[in-house]
Design a protein around this motif. Sequence first.
Motif, short mmCIF file in Angstrom:
data_model
loop_
_atom_site.label_atom_id
_atom_site.label_comp_id
_atom_site.label_asym_id
_atom_site.label_seq_id
_atom_site.Cartn_x
_atom_site.Cartn_y
_atom_site.Cartn_z
N LEU A 60 0.73 4.08 -2.82
CA LEU A 60 0.39 5.46 -2.50
C LEU A 60 1.51 6.43 -2.83
O LEU A 60 1.26 7.56 -3.26
CB LEU A 60 0.02 5.59 -1.02
CG LEU A 60 -1.31 4.95 -0.60
CD1 LEU A 60 -1.44 4.94 0.93
CD2 LEU A 60 -2.48 5.68 -1.23
N ARG A 66 -6.04 0.83 3.99
CA ARG A 66 -5.48 1.87 3.11
C ARG A 66 -5.77 3.25 3.69
O ARG A 66 -4.92 4.15 3.63
CB ARG A 66 -6.07 1.71 1.71
CG ARG A 66 -5.46 2.63 0.67
CD ARG A 66 -6.08 2.35 -0.72
NE ARG A 66 -5.55 3.23 -1.72
CZ ARG A 66 -4.48 2.99 -2.47
NH1 ARG A 66 -3.81 1.86 -2.31
NH2 ARG A 66 -4.07 3.85 -3.36
N GLN A 91 -3.08 6.12 4.58
CA GLN A 91 -3.17 7.44 3.95
C GLN A 91 -3.27 8.53 5.00
O GLN A 91 -2.61 9.58 4.89
CB GLN A 91 -4.39 7.50 3.01
CG GLN A 91 -4.50 8.81 2.26
CD GLN A 91 -3.36 9.01 1.26
OE1 GLN A 91 -3.20 8.24 0.33
NE2 GLN A 91 -2.57 10.04 1.44
N THR A 105 0.84 -1.20 0.00
CA THR A 105 0.00 0.00 0.00
C THR A 105 0.87 1.25 0.00
O THR A 105 0.59 2.20 -0.73
CB THR A 105 -0.96 0.00 1.21
OG1 THR A 105 -1.76 -1.19 1.16
CG2 THR A 105 -1.86 1.22 1.20
#
Length: 166
Positions: free
Chosen positions: A111, A155, A159, A107
């Motif tokens: 990202l 996720r 983030q 992830t």
Amino acid sequence: MYKFSTKTIVLDKNLAKEIDEIILSHDNDSTQLLGILLDIQDVVERHYIPEEIAYYLAERLSLPISQIYDVISFFSAISDKPRAKYPIEICDSVVCKINENVFLFNTLKDLLGIELNEVTYDGKFTIEKTPCFGACDVAPAVRINGTVYGKLTTREKIQDMLNSLD
């Protein structure tokens, strides 16, 4: 500026003072070299030990420069290469592997658009794998500039963690 054997080193006076204070906080004890290097790396922009600091430290602690670089090269937590503003250290222990650190790693790569040990275009982030840093209770976890961020299981949580930096 000072002379070290045949090498002339230029070191900012404020940084030299800060390094001297770190050495003093370790009682001028060369057996605490690892701790000294970690503390210095924390105050240097880009979180690494530049050559001029390594030579300055060797001079101040009366150590051969090779001993400074032996410690730098042995411990993955110390770098002699510039790192990102936020080096994201992913715990790669068995506990974190069981607790989905692969999802966390993938992830972060997605990202940030980078691979392991690469730096984002803006110099903000890099992803590094590191041995256990004692955050098993909140695995999967990362450590960024000494702060542990754990339970990064979605996720959205990852983030949010990235957004909180800066």
